[in-house]
Write a protein that holds these residues in place. Structure first.
Motif, PDB file in Angstrom:
ATOM      1  N   GLY A  68       0.772  -1.236   0.000  1.00 38.41           N
ATOM      2  CA  GLY A  68       0.000   0.000   0.000  1.00 38.41           C
ATOM      3  C   GLY A  68       0.797   1.276   0.000  1.00 38.41           C
ATOM      4  N   VAL A  69       2.053   1.247  -0.502  1.00 37.70           N
ATOM      5  CA  VAL A  69       2.874   2.450  -0.484  1.00 37.70           C
ATOM      6  C   VAL A  69       2.881   3.130  -1.845  1.00 37.70           C
ATOM      7  CG1 VAL A  69       4.349   1.533   1.337  1.00 37.70           C
ATOM      8  CG2 VAL A  69       5.032   1.274  -1.055  1.00 37.70           C
ATOM      9  N   VAL A  70       3.266   4.395  -1.830  1.00 39.80           N
ATOM     10  CA  VAL A  70       3.292   5.209  -3.047  1.00 39.80           C
ATOM     11  C   VAL A  70       4.587   4.953  -3.820  1.00 39.80           C
ATOM     12  CG1 VAL A  70       3.303   7.558  -3.959  1.00 39.80           C
ATOM     13  CG2 VAL A  70       1.842   6.975  -1.988  1.00 39.80           C
ATOM     14  N   ILE A  71       4.455   4.616  -5.099  1.00 39.28           N
ATOM     15  CA  ILE A  71       5.583   4.399  -6.009  1.00 39.28           C
ATOM     16  C   ILE A  71       5.622   5.536  -7.017  1.00 39.28           C
ATOM     17  CG2 ILE A  71       6.616   2.868  -7.720  1.00 39.28           C
ATOM     18  CD1 ILE A  71       6.565   1.618  -5.002  1.00 39.28           C
ATOM     19  N   GLU A  72       6.801   6.077  -7.258  1.00 38.58           N
ATOM     20  CA  GLU A  72       6.963   7.107  -8.285  1.00 38.58           C
ATOM     21  C   GLU A  72       8.098   6.710  -9.229  1.00 38.58           C
ATOM     22  OE1 GLU A  72       5.534  11.073  -5.815  1.00 38.58           O
ATOM     23  OE2 GLU A  72       7.675  10.665  -6.054  1.00 38.58           O
ATOM     24  N   LEU A 111      -1.222   6.003   1.260  1.00 36.01           N
ATOM     25  CA  LEU A 111      -2.143   7.092   0.962  1.00 36.01           C
ATOM     26  C   LEU A 111      -3.369   6.555   0.246  1.00 36.01           C
ATOM     27  CD1 LEU A 111      -2.774  10.202   0.523  1.00 36.01           C
ATOM     28  CD2 LEU A 111      -1.477   9.984  -1.611  1.00 36.01           C
ATOM     29  N   SER A 112      -4.522   7.050   0.642  1.00 35.52           N
ATOM     30  CA  SER A 112      -5.756   6.740  -0.074  1.00 35.52           C
ATOM     31  C   SER A 112      -6.633   7.980  -0.111  1.00 35.52           C
ATOM     32  CB  SER A 112      -6.518   5.597   0.608  1.00 35.52           C
ATOM     33  OG  SER A 112      -7.797   5.423   0.015  1.00 35.52           O
ATOM     34  N   THR A 115     -12.820   6.147  -1.248  1.00 34.32           N
ATOM     35  CA  THR A 115     -13.913   6.224  -0.276  1.00 34.32           C
ATOM     36  C   THR A 115     -13.368   6.262   1.141  1.00 34.32           C
ATOM     37  OG1 THR A 115     -15.329   5.002  -1.802  1.00 34.32           O
ATOM     38  CG2 THR A 115     -16.042   5.133   0.491  1.00 34.32           C
ATOM     39  N   ALA A 116     -12.460   5.340   1.447  1.00 32.91           N
ATOM     40  CA  ALA A 116     -11.724   5.396   2.712  1.00 32.91           C
ATOM     41  C   ALA A 116     -10.482   6.252   2.493  1.00 32.91           C
ATOM     42  CB  ALA A 116     -11.351   3.997   3.172  1.00 32.91           C
ATOM     43  N   LYS A 117     -10.225   7.191   3.397  1.00 35.53           N
ATOM     44  CA  LYS A 117      -9.143   8.157   3.195  1.00 35.53           C
ATOM     45  C   LYS A 117      -8.147   8.091   4.347  1.00 35.53           C
ATOM     46  CE  LYS A 117     -12.048  11.440   0.632  1.00 35.53           C
ATOM     47  NZ  LYS A 117     -13.211  10.548   0.571  1.00 35.53           N
ATOM     48  N   TRP A 118      -6.852   8.099   3.989  1.00 31.65           N
ATOM     49  CA  TRP A 118      -5.794   8.193   4.978  1.00 31.65           C
ATOM     50  C   TRP A 118      -4.511   8.641   4.308  1.00 31.65           C
ATOM     51  CZ3 TRP A 118      -7.573   3.370   3.229  1.00 31.65           C
ATOM     52  CH2 TRP A 118      -6.642   2.597   2.525  1.00 31.65           C
ATOM     53  N   ASP A 119      -3.590   9.149   5.096  1.00 34.20           N
ATOM     54  CA  ASP A 119      -2.270   9.546   4.615  1.00 34.20           C
ATOM     55  C   ASP A 119      -1.300   9.414   5.796  1.00 34.20           C
ATOM     56  OD1 ASP A 119       0.007  10.583   3.513  1.00 34.20           O
ATOM     57  OD2 ASP A 119      -0.840  12.526   2.977  1.00 34.20           O
TER      58      ASP A 119
END
Length: 562
Positions: A68-72, A111-112, A115-119
């Motif tokens: 669930g992590v951000v990839i760039e 990060l999401s 509908t469900a939000k988190w950071d």
């Protein structure tokens, strides 16, 4: 709640990408496409707990997916050309232009915005709050073939010490936080969580001082920020998932539920302010709920080889450690038993996490007139689950040792009828009643348990205002018995409305203290028609200052319609 730190400050952990050519994207060499796919798996190394000691087991390091992590994907100028998120098995895929140089960057961020939000982000408090980032090498994609680039964040352990970059630590912390998010999302797919920064550094030590120097004292939560210990051979918590989840339990209370805890030191067998007992007991129980493992472990010491453990599901050992409504041990045992499906002594309740979550996030609980405690939480759980009421009463009764230590059947949010006083008569009633009729009510602030957050340092009164108006609240030293001297006494009080501090007529906070007249405190406030909670204490009993005279101070408290 928005971030206060720049997202442009990164702590880059460089490793070499594992690069493989994959299937060709051309059609025989005549029509080459303009893009290629880069895929791969992101993993991190986790050091498990030892099965023979209380420490970590570096001989059996596990490699786990970074979920669930951000990839760039970054070009040679550092600009983002594609983004993705890893799946539960650590897989990612990005599409980039062929014939370009690209490197894969893994942000320590989950990060999401759906509908469900988190950071949630893992940052370094000793390096300008920089975000940890794992990066592969800058590699040319000068072929029409897709490619595979795998990255692994390693521990840096050489067999006896951390001799290399501890790249896996931020991702181990983040993975534990992701477990918390998934636990919540499973029962509330529409949850909206405040952003949270988790600060970890290899220099974070048990010294108390300046967090930017790593002097954080202990792992703790405060205002949408967590600080996690990381000092080698002293106390590292990056692999202590129960510790991290405990602190995220405070975040959960603060953002999705309600917390009235005053915090402070606490431990096994302590007799605590009921608000603190709930918060710390919930944190321990929450760690067991998220991991489905009731054994809470915290490692420390030389080569991280020491530590301790406790079983939050054990109902018997706590009967020898001052059980009661003021005990975090009793609270954690009760809440975990409500959660789990296993039956043991006095436990036939199995409401799962949903049973706890729904009670703690209900509007009636969040907006209750009473302060947060095991009384208010269990009252709400029983209200929402009436068929479990008898079983819950039996569970509560199992935390009683004798006439002084235990919990009676919980009948309401205020602990009405509670008879266990932890050996001090003035600890009861849990809430005294006071009216706006100028008739004094005696309360006694003491440190028989411990200073600052022990049971009895702060006393609570229920104040029902039936007519809105201006009222004068006074606390006068009561010179009876063997109490501290009036000249040393400094009565203070705080007025709460549904957990929020009420305001005085001049706009100042109604937490009054430091008055010129020792032994007396008074203030005039505008009150609406509602039920308030008045918290009264002697300042010397809550200042955590050994140089001030503390002890037992009793006051006559009055409320007068002005």
């Amino acid at each position: 709640m928005g971030k206060t730190l720049s997202n442009k400050r990164y702590l880059i952990i460089f490793i070499t990408s594992f690069f493989l050519a994959a299937c060709s994207n051309n059609d025989g060499g005549t029509n080459v496409t303009e893009t290629i796919n880069i895929t791969g798996t992101i993993q991190y190394e986790r050091v498990p707990f030892s099965t023979s000691t209380y420490g970590l087991d570096y001989d059996n390091i596990k490699v786990l997916p970074v979920r669930g992590v951000v990839i760039e994907a970054l070009d040679e100028s550092g600009d983002v050309v594609a983004t993705s998120t890893t799946s539960d098995d650590g897989f990612y895929s990005v599409t980039v232009e062929q014939d370009s140089a690209v490197q894969i960057s893994v942000k320590a961020q989950t990060l999401s915005v759906a509908t469900a939000k988190w950071d949630i982000e893992i940052r370094d408090n000793t390096n300008d709050g920089g975000l940890y980032v794992l990066q592969g090498s800058l590699t040319d994609s000068d072929t029409s073939a897709d490619s595979i680039r795998n990255l692994t964040a390693t521990t840096g352990w050489d067999g006896s010490s951390y001799s290399d970059t501890r790249a896996s630590a931020p991702f181990a912390i983040l993975d534990t936080a992701y477990d918390v998010v998934m636990k919540v999302v499973a029962v509330d797919s529409n949850v909206n969580m405040d952003d949270v920064d988790i600060f970890w550094s290899k220099d974070n030590s048990t010294a108390s001082g300046e967090p930017t120097d790593g002097e954080i004292g202990t792992s703790f939560y405060s205002g949408d920020q967590l600080y996690i210990l990381g000092k080698e051979d002293l106390d590292t918590d990056e692999f202590d998932d129960h510790v991290i989840i405990h602190e995220l339990g405070h975040y959960f209370e603060d953002n999705l539920s309600r917390s009235d805890s005053v915090g402070g030191e606490h431990g096994y067998g302590d007799i605590l302010d009921m608000r603190v007992a709930l918060g710390e007991g919930f944190g321990n129980a929450f760690s067991g709920m998220v991991t489905d493992d009731p054994i809470y472990r915290d490692t420390s010491g030389d080569q991280q080889g020491l530590g301790f453990e406790l079983d939050v599901d054990d109902n018997t050992i706590y009967l020898n450690s001052n059980p009661g409504w003021y005990s975090e041990n009793s609270v954690q045992s009760i809440l975990y038993d409500i959660y789990d499906a296993g039956e043991d002594d006095n436990d036939t309740v199995a409401l799962g996490f949903a049973g706890i979550y729904q009670a703690m996030t209900s509007s009636d609980y969040v907006n209750q007139a009473s302060m947060t405690s095991i009384f208010s939480l269990i009252d709400e759980v029983k209200t929402l689950n009436p068929t479990a009421e008898t079983a819950i009463d039996t569970l509560i009764a199992g935390q009683t040792l004798n006439a002084n230590y235990g919990i009676d059947i919980i009948t309401d949010k205020f602990g009405t009828g509670e008879r266990h006083n932890a050996g001090v008569d003035s600890n009861l009633d849990v809430y005294k009643s006071i009216s706006a009729d100028s008739i004094p009510v005696e309360v006694c602030s003491h440190i028989e348990a411990q200073e600052f957050n022990g049971l009895g340092t702060r006393q609570f009164l229920r104040l029902d205002i039936s007519v809105a108006g201006t009222y004068t609240i006074t606390a006068d030293f009561l010179a009876t018995g063997s109490y501290i001297l009036e000249t040393a006494s400094d009565p203070d009080f705080v007025l709460y409305l549904n957990g929020e501090v009420a305001q005085s007529v001049n706009g100042s906070t109604a937490g009054f203290g430091g008055g010129e007249d020792k032994g007396e405190e008074t203030s005039t406030v505008n009150l609406q028609e509602d039920e308030y909670i008045l918290e009264v204490y002697d300042y010397s009993n809550v200042d955590s200052d050994d140089t001030t005279i503390s002890g037992t101070a009793c006051f006559n408290v009055t409320v007068t319609n002005s």
